[in-house]
Every structure is written in structure tokens, then in C-alpha cells.
Design an enzyme around this catalytic site. Structure first.
Site, PDB file in Angstrom:
ATOM      1  N   GLY A 170       0.876  -1.109  -0.015  1.00  0.00           N
ATOM      2  CA  GLY A 170       0.088   0.066   0.025  1.00  0.00           C
ATOM      3  C   GLY A 170       0.832   1.228  -0.108  1.00  0.00           C
ATOM      4  NE  ARG A 196      -1.068  -4.982  -0.695  1.00  0.00           N
ATOM      5  CZ  ARG A 196      -1.928  -4.090  -0.555  1.00  0.00           C
ATOM      6  NH1 ARG A 196      -2.864  -3.783  -1.096  1.00  0.00           N
ATOM      7  NH2 ARG A 196      -1.408  -3.204   0.662  1.00  0.00           N
ATOM      8  CG  ASP A 249       5.048  -6.735   7.845  1.00  0.00           C
ATOM      9  OD1 ASP A 249       4.345  -6.489   7.144  1.00  0.00           O
ATOM     10  OD2 ASP A 249       4.996  -6.965   9.118  1.00  0.00           O
ATOM     11  CB  THR A 253       2.686   0.656   6.158  1.00  0.00           C
ATOM     12  OG1 THR A 253       1.469   0.263   6.750  1.00  0.00           O
ATOM     13  CG2 THR A 253       3.595   0.446   7.339  1.00  0.00           C
ATOM     14  CG  ASP A 276      -1.539  -0.166   8.099  1.00  0.00           C
ATOM     15  OD1 ASP A 276      -2.506   0.722   7.921  1.00  0.00           O
ATOM     16  OD2 ASP A 276      -1.297  -1.191   7.216  1.00  0.00           O
ATOM     17  CG  ASP A 291       1.377  -2.886  10.167  1.00  0.00           C
ATOM     18  OD1 ASP A 291       2.130  -2.351   9.749  1.00  0.00           O
ATOM     19  OD2 ASP A 291       0.414  -3.665   9.734  1.00  0.00           O
ATOM     20  NE  ARG A 300      -2.238  -4.803   6.032  1.00  0.00           N
ATOM     21  CZ  ARG A 300      -2.153  -4.982   4.375  1.00  0.00           C
ATOM     22  NH1 ARG A 300      -2.666  -6.065   4.065  1.00  0.00           N
ATOM     23  NH2 ARG A 300      -1.878  -4.355   3.778  1.00  0.00           N
TER      24      ARG A 300
HETATM   25  P1  ADP Z   1       3.244  -4.538   2.751  1.00  0.00           P
HETATM   26  O1  ADP Z   1       4.535  -4.522   2.031  1.00  0.00           O
HETATM   27  O2  ADP Z   1       2.357  -3.220   2.904  1.00  0.00           O
HETATM   28  O3  ADP Z   1       3.038  -5.421   4.009  1.00  0.00           O
HETATM   29  P2  ADP Z   1       1.978  -6.738   1.147  1.00  0.00           P
HETATM   30  O4  ADP Z   1       1.960  -7.633   2.235  1.00  0.00           O
HETATM   31  O5  ADP Z   1       0.946  -6.849   0.070  1.00  0.00           O
HETATM   32  O6  ADP Z   1       2.084  -5.305   1.624  1.00  0.00           O
HETATM   33  O7  ADP Z   1       3.273  -7.098   0.394  1.00  0.00           O
HETATM   34  C1  ADP Z   1       3.842  -6.476  -0.867  1.00  0.00           C
HETATM   35  C2  ADP Z   1       4.222  -7.425  -1.806  1.00  0.00           C
HETATM   36  O8  ADP Z   1       5.477  -7.906  -1.205  1.00  0.00           O
HETATM   37  C3  ADP Z   1       3.445  -8.445  -2.382  1.00  0.00           C
HETATM   38  O9  ADP Z   1       2.555  -8.240  -3.139  1.00  0.00           O
HETATM   39  C4  ADP Z   1       4.558  -9.456  -3.097  1.00  0.00           C
HETATM   40  O10 ADP Z   1       5.093  -8.856  -4.248  1.00  0.00           O
HETATM   41  C5  ADP Z   1       5.746  -9.353  -1.936  1.00  0.00           C
HETATM   42  N1  ADP Z   1       5.902 -10.181  -0.734  1.00  0.00           N
HETATM   43  C6  ADP Z   1       4.988 -10.391   0.287  1.00  0.00           C
HETATM   44  N2  ADP Z   1       5.292 -11.429   0.732  1.00  0.00           N
HETATM   45  C7  ADP Z   1       6.222 -11.960   0.170  1.00  0.00           C
HETATM   46  C8  ADP Z   1       7.048 -13.328   0.488  1.00  0.00           C
HETATM   47  N3  ADP Z   1       6.721 -14.029   1.430  1.00  0.00           N
HETATM   48  N4  ADP Z   1       7.982 -13.532  -0.697  1.00  0.00           N
HETATM   49  C9  ADP Z   1       8.461 -12.623  -1.344  1.00  0.00           C
HETATM   50  N5  ADP Z   1       7.713 -11.665  -1.486  1.00  0.00           N
HETATM   51  C10 ADP Z   1       6.625 -11.184  -0.902  1.00  0.00           C
HETATM   52  O1  F6P Z   2      -1.442  -0.994   4.531  1.00  0.00           O
HETATM   53  C1  F6P Z   2      -2.049  -0.130   4.411  1.00  0.00           C
HETATM   54  C2  F6P Z   2      -3.640  -0.387   4.167  1.00  0.00           C
HETATM   55  O2  F6P Z   2      -4.227   0.975   3.884  1.00  0.00           O
HETATM   56  C3  F6P Z   2      -4.432  -0.687   5.354  1.00  0.00           C
HETATM   57  O3  F6P Z   2      -4.611   0.251   6.407  1.00  0.00           O
HETATM   58  C4  F6P Z   2      -5.538  -1.474   4.593  1.00  0.00           C
HETATM   59  O4  F6P Z   2      -5.902  -2.567   5.371  1.00  0.00           O
HETATM   60  C5  F6P Z   2      -5.013  -1.673   3.380  1.00  0.00           C
HETATM   61  O5  F6P Z   2      -3.971  -1.057   3.249  1.00  0.00           O
HETATM   62  C6  F6P Z   2      -5.883  -1.751   2.304  1.00  0.00           C
HETATM   63  O6  F6P Z   2      -5.347  -2.207   0.977  1.00  0.00           O
HETATM   64  P1  F6P Z   2      -5.863  -1.766  -0.208  1.00  0.00           P
HETATM   65  O7  F6P Z   2      -5.608  -0.559  -0.742  1.00  0.00           O
HETATM   66  O8  F6P Z   2      -5.525  -2.967  -1.268  1.00  0.00           O
HETATM   67  O9  F6P Z   2      -7.465  -1.960  -0.436  1.00  0.00           O
END
Ligand code: ADP
Ligand code: F6P
Length: 324
Positions: free
Chosen positions: A15, A76, A107, A129, A131, A133, A175
Site C-alpha cells: 500500500g 502487489r 513487512d 505504511t 499502519d 504495524d 489492517r
Molecule cells: P506490505 O508490504 O504493505 O506489507 P504486502 O503484504 O501486500 O504489503 O506485500 C507487498 C508485496 O511484497 C507482495 O505483493 C509481494 O510482491 C511481496 N511479498 C510479500 N510477501 C512475500 C514473500 N513471502 N516472499 C516474497 N515476496 C513477498
Molecule cells: O496497509 C495500508 C492499508 O491502507 C491498510 O490500512 C488497509 O487494510 C489496506 O492497506 C488496504 O489495502 P488496499 O488499498 O489494497 O485496499
């Protein structure tokens, strides 16, 4: 021996968050000042796999420190969760002469950074982020702006709620974490704050609280509900039926992710972006930049991902004491 870094890449993933542009700008300008080339990778890991890569000069990041969103775009990418995707990502880096990457995201994005590092590409993560978090850091880029956006919106809801003597449930993002909810709850003087970390699903307590405060003469009742609990609209219906007090739900949604970053987000993103570059240039990899005890430090990704954090009990107690 540490690998010599001549070119680094930068991407934003997951995000978006206000301040990501300030972080990109810092990465670009500090790297160039240190004699390193920078390549911007568009749309996160998806753009890496699709080779959406552009060279960035210092002038390409001018007039952007104040802008929300991310000029690189974000996405993503499921494919990057597979070993084949990660191998391909590393191959693309080699093809474009990218020796190291700065990944700005949450993360989930750190896990992608960890995978790239395992594939031999030096990688450093930055916490981006709204969040808040990410356990290894006291601050994540975007939180301050998002919480201020939500606070201002809730002030407005409170005005109309008081005029109509209504109960208002305002749902904020985060989240599964309740940091935005807790901060708004305190900053907006809410009567109730529902945090995923603490929620016991006992709606009767909220209902009793609303009735009790109305008897004591309060004209409004603001409930900040965290997205991790959700269901604000149906909750509003049940509360109205049980209390007889008109109740409305407002879901703030993605407005919380946009807007010009606050000074705190611009400043933090700038220092963290610079630190990421200098950490890469020191030959480090598989690290994330975090704020610990007020200091910007580089932490091992494995260690960072294994850490947990919860909401401070004292802050929750104070929120309750203040909401009389
Ligand atoms: P955030 O970074 O905000 O926590 P996501 O959890 O959606 O958001 O992760 C963002 C992107 O990071 C995912 O769409 C993917 O491309 C990559 N990613 C997430 N988890 C993994 C993983 N276990 N191994 C490799 N890439 C990952
Ligand atoms: O991680 C940032 C965040 O805005 C969260 O607060 C929320 O749960 C999520 O992303 C929403 O994701 P999306 O933009 O994919 O709906």
C-alpha cells in the site's frame, strides 16, 4: 569482501503511504551525491519482473517532497512470492546492472527484499505504511499524515453528530493494527475506541456506555472503530435499535492514504532514505532501517520480521480515563 555498488534500484511496494516520494527523493539524491547511479523500478516487484525500469537523475525528483502517493507506482505481486519469480527478479537486476535495491513498503515487502538478498542482490528495506504495524521500528513513513487526515475528518463528523445528538461510528484504517484508531481516539476525544488488539465482541458494554453518557447529558457519542474489527454499518444498526439513539457509520477508507505528507513524514522519509543508501554503500544487505529509541538504525530483516509489538497498555488506560 563486500561487493562494490555502482548502481542501486529503488521501488515502492504494498500500500502507498504519504512520504514515499520524500524517501525516493532522498535515495536518489544521496546516492547521486555519493557517486552512485539510481534506477527507479515502477510498480513494485511486478515492475521489476516486467523490467519497468528508468534511470533517475537528481532533477527527476524535484518538486515532489510535498506530494502524496508514490511517483514510482506500487503493486502487489503474487509471482514474486514464488522462488521462480524471485530468481527472475534477481536476473533482471543483473541485466540492468543493479547491484543493490532499496525497497520501501511494509513487512510483506520486506519478505520480498529478503528473497532478493538471498538471490545475491544487496537489499535494504524502509518502513513505508500508514499502519505503524512494523515491530522493529517506532515509526513508519505515512502514519503521521494518515492519522492527521483521519483526525480532521473525525472532527467534522463530531460537529454534525453533536448537532443531531447522534452516535457516530467512524471506521479508520490500520489492517489488523489499532494504532490509527488509538491515536484518533485520544486526539479526537472519542467516547469509545475499538482496537483489534483488545476487542472482546461484547457490544452490550458499548451500548450501556452510550445510554449512560446520554443520561449524563452528552449530546454526541463518537466511537472510533478500527478496520481490523470492521462491520461499522451493521454495528450502527444494532446500536440504534438497542439505544433508540440515531446512529451513523462513516468509513474513512482510502482518503487516509493520500494527501501531502506532514513535516514528520517528509523528515523521517528523508533521513531513512539517506540511511538506506549509506547502509548499502557500507556493503550491508538483508537489513531494514528503523527508528529505535529515537535513533535511525539498520536491523537484520530476519530479526525485524521475528519481532512483535502491541499497543501500549498505559496509552489505552489514558484513553479510557480521558473519555469521561
Ligand atoms: P506490505 O508490504 O504493505 O506489507 P504486502 O503484504 O501486500 O504489503 O506485500 C507487498 C508485496 O511484497 C507482495 O505483493 C509481494 O510482491 C511481496 N511479498 C510479500 N510477501 C512475500 C514473500 N513471502 N516472499 C516474497 N515476496 C513477498
Ligand atoms: O496497509 C495500508 C492499508 O491502507 C491498510 O490500512 C488497509 O487494510 C489496506 O492497506 C488496504 O489495502 P488496499 O488499498 O489494497 O485496499
Amino acid at each position: 569482501m563486500a561487493k562494490e555498488i555502482k548502481t542501486i534500484g529503488v521501488l515502492t511496494s504494498g500500500g502507498d503511504a504519504p512520504g514515499m516520494n520524500a524517501a525516493i527523493r532522498a535515495v536518489v539524491r544521496v546516492a547521486i551525491a555519493r557517486g552512485i547511479k539510481v534506477k527507479g523500478i515502477k510498480k513494485g516487484y511486478q515492475g521489476l519482473l516486467n523490467e519497468e525500469i528508468v534511470e533517475l537523475e537528481a532533477k527527476d525528483v524535484s518538486d515532489m517532497i510535498q506530494r502524496g502517493g508514490t511517483i514510482l507506482g506500487t503493486a502487489r505481486c503474487l509471482e514474486f512470492k514464488t522462488v521462480e519469480g524471485q530468481e527472475k527478479g534477481a536476473e533482471v537486476c543483473r541485466k540492468h546492472g543493479i547491484d543493490g535495491i532499496v525497497v520501501i513498503g511494509g513487512d510483506g515487502s520486506y519478505r520480498g527484499a529478503q528473497a532478493l538478498s538471498r538471490q545475491g542482490i544487496n537489499t535494504i528495506g524502509l518502513p513505508g505504511t500508514i499502519d505503524l504495524d512494523i515491530a522493529c521500528t517506532e515509526y513508519t513513513i505515512g502514519f503521521d499524515t494518515a492519522v492527521n487526515t483521519a483526525m480532521e475528518a473525525i472532527d467534522k463528523v463530531k460537529d454534525t453528530s453533536s448537532s443531531h445528538e447522534r452516535c457516530s461510528i467512524v471506521e479508520v484504517m490500520g489492517r489488523n493494527a489499532g494504532y490509527i484508531a488509538l491515536w484518533c481516539g485520544i486526539a479526537n476525544g472519542a467516547e469509545d475506541i475499538l482496537l483489534p488488539e483488545k476487542y472482546d465482541f461484547d457490544e452490550q458494554k458499548i451500548i450501556n456506555n452510550i445510554i449512560d453518557r446520554r443520561r449524563k447529558g452528552k449530546t454526541h457519542h463518537i466511537i472510533i472503530n478500527a478496520e481490523g474489527i470492521g462491520h461499522s454499518t451493521s454495528m450502527a444498526r444494532r446500536i440504534e435499535a438497542a439505544t433508540g439513539i440515531e446512529t451513523r457509520a462513516t468509513i474513512l477508507g482510502h482518503m487516509q492514504r493520500g494527501g501531502n505528507p506532514s513535516a514528520k513524514d517528509r523528515f523521517t522519509a528523508s533521513i531513512m532514505g539517506a540511511k538506506a543508501v549509506d547502509t548499502l554503500l557500507a556493503g550491508e544487505t538483508n537489513k531494514v532501517i528503523g527508528l529505535q529509541h529515537g535513533e535511525f538504525v539498520a536491523i537484520d530483516i530476519e530479526e525485524a520480521l521475528a519481532m512483535t509489538k502491541g499497543i501500549d497498555e498505559y496509552e489505552i488506560e489514558v484513553a479510557k480515563l480521558l473519555s469521561v
